[in-house]
Design a protein around this motif. Sequence first.
Motif, short mmCIF file in Angstrom:
data_model
loop_
_atom_site.label_atom_id
_atom_site.label_comp_id
_atom_site.label_asym_id
_atom_site.label_seq_id
_atom_site.Cartn_x
_atom_site.Cartn_y
_atom_site.Cartn_z
N GLY A 118 0.79 -1.23 0.00
CA GLY A 118 0.00 0.00 0.00
C GLY A 118 0.82 1.27 0.00
N ILE A 119 2.09 1.21 -0.37
CA ILE A 119 2.92 2.42 -0.45
C ILE A 119 2.68 3.05 -1.82
CG2 ILE A 119 5.23 3.39 -0.23
CD1 ILE A 119 4.16 1.92 2.27
N THR A 120 1.87 4.09 -1.86
CA THR A 120 1.49 4.71 -3.13
C THR A 120 2.19 6.03 -3.39
OG1 THR A 120 -0.41 5.77 -2.05
CG2 THR A 120 -0.79 3.62 -3.08
N ASP A 121 2.83 6.60 -2.38
CA ASP A 121 3.52 7.87 -2.55
C ASP A 121 4.89 7.62 -3.19
OD1 ASP A 121 3.72 10.90 -1.54
OD2 ASP A 121 5.66 9.92 -1.21
N VAL A 122 5.16 8.28 -4.31
CA VAL A 122 6.39 8.02 -5.05
C VAL A 122 7.64 8.43 -4.27
CG1 VAL A 122 5.34 8.06 -7.35
CG2 VAL A 122 6.07 10.21 -6.29
N HIS A 123 7.52 9.46 -3.44
CA HIS A 123 8.68 9.89 -2.65
C HIS A 123 9.01 8.85 -1.57
CE1 HIS A 123 7.29 13.66 -4.50
NE2 HIS A 123 8.57 13.99 -4.50
N ASN A 124 7.99 8.32 -0.92
CA ASN A 124 8.23 7.26 0.06
C ASN A 124 8.78 6.01 -0.61
OD1 ASN A 124 7.49 8.58 2.44
ND2 ASN A 124 5.35 8.03 2.24
N PHE A 125 8.24 5.68 -1.77
CA PHE A 125 8.70 4.51 -2.51
C PHE A 125 10.19 4.66 -2.87
CE2 PHE A 125 8.11 1.89 -6.66
CZ PHE A 125 8.62 0.76 -6.04
N GLY A 126 10.55 5.82 -3.40
CA GLY A 126 11.94 6.06 -3.76
C GLY A 126 12.86 5.99 -2.56
#
Length: 270
Positions: A118-126
């Motif tokens: 459920g990690i949808t934020d691209v900054h958190n993903f990166g």
Amino acid sequence: MSKQSHRRGPKAPGGLDAVYGVHAVRALIERGEMPRELWVQDGDASERLAELVALARKGNAKVVNQPRDTLDRLAQGAVHQGVVAFCPPLAFEAEASLWHRLQGWSAEVAPLLLVLDGITDVHNFGACLRSADAASAHGVVVPKDRAAPLNATVRKVACGAAESVPVYRVTNLARSIARMKELGVWVTGTAGEAEASVYDADFTGATALVMGAEGKGMRRLTREACDGLVKLPMAGQVASLNVSVATGICLFEAVRQRDASGKSRTSSER
């Protein structure tokens, strides 16, 4: 050029992603993923980046000198260090590749996987990819739905990690966790209500760490599929941490345990 187009800045060549910074660009080239085009800042930066430019030209990349202002507007605040590479978009690794890899595991060190639910934020993903690379994790697993894309922003935040860490996309995360368990991987989920601390867990064996989305955490089926749950002990007034920060803490606890047990490894073994 209109004032509006000046504010928006230059665009990447058609269909290509922009990759910023010396480390990220070098990681691309060292992995054999030669950029189609390389923009290099005019002036002293051209001399400082001469080796990188030579490698790009050797790989038949088009090299274009650009003023710093152009790179600044393209990067929109990212630290580009005078160089931007343009390359085809990244693709996720196939689910079958994950099972093939685990089934044929022959490395002395047990696998360490990061699972993002459920990690949808691209900054958190990166940022999570960057932590996974720093901890020398073997791969990151994400679901087909409710997951951030592997786009240019992710590559920018990851600072080269998106090119170095395999990212496997699976159809059904709960079923995939069950499959990992069948292949001997111990799956540990993170949840604020867990009774055990992350520092009490054993990450020296084959391990998959599951991180859920901020606020909602892991989905119910994902939580139920885990072998166990752990939490980060929070001593202050803050109830939780940003998911990328929590990911880094958990991964480096695994690194600490593996170092202490003599089971550490280098990223070249990935």
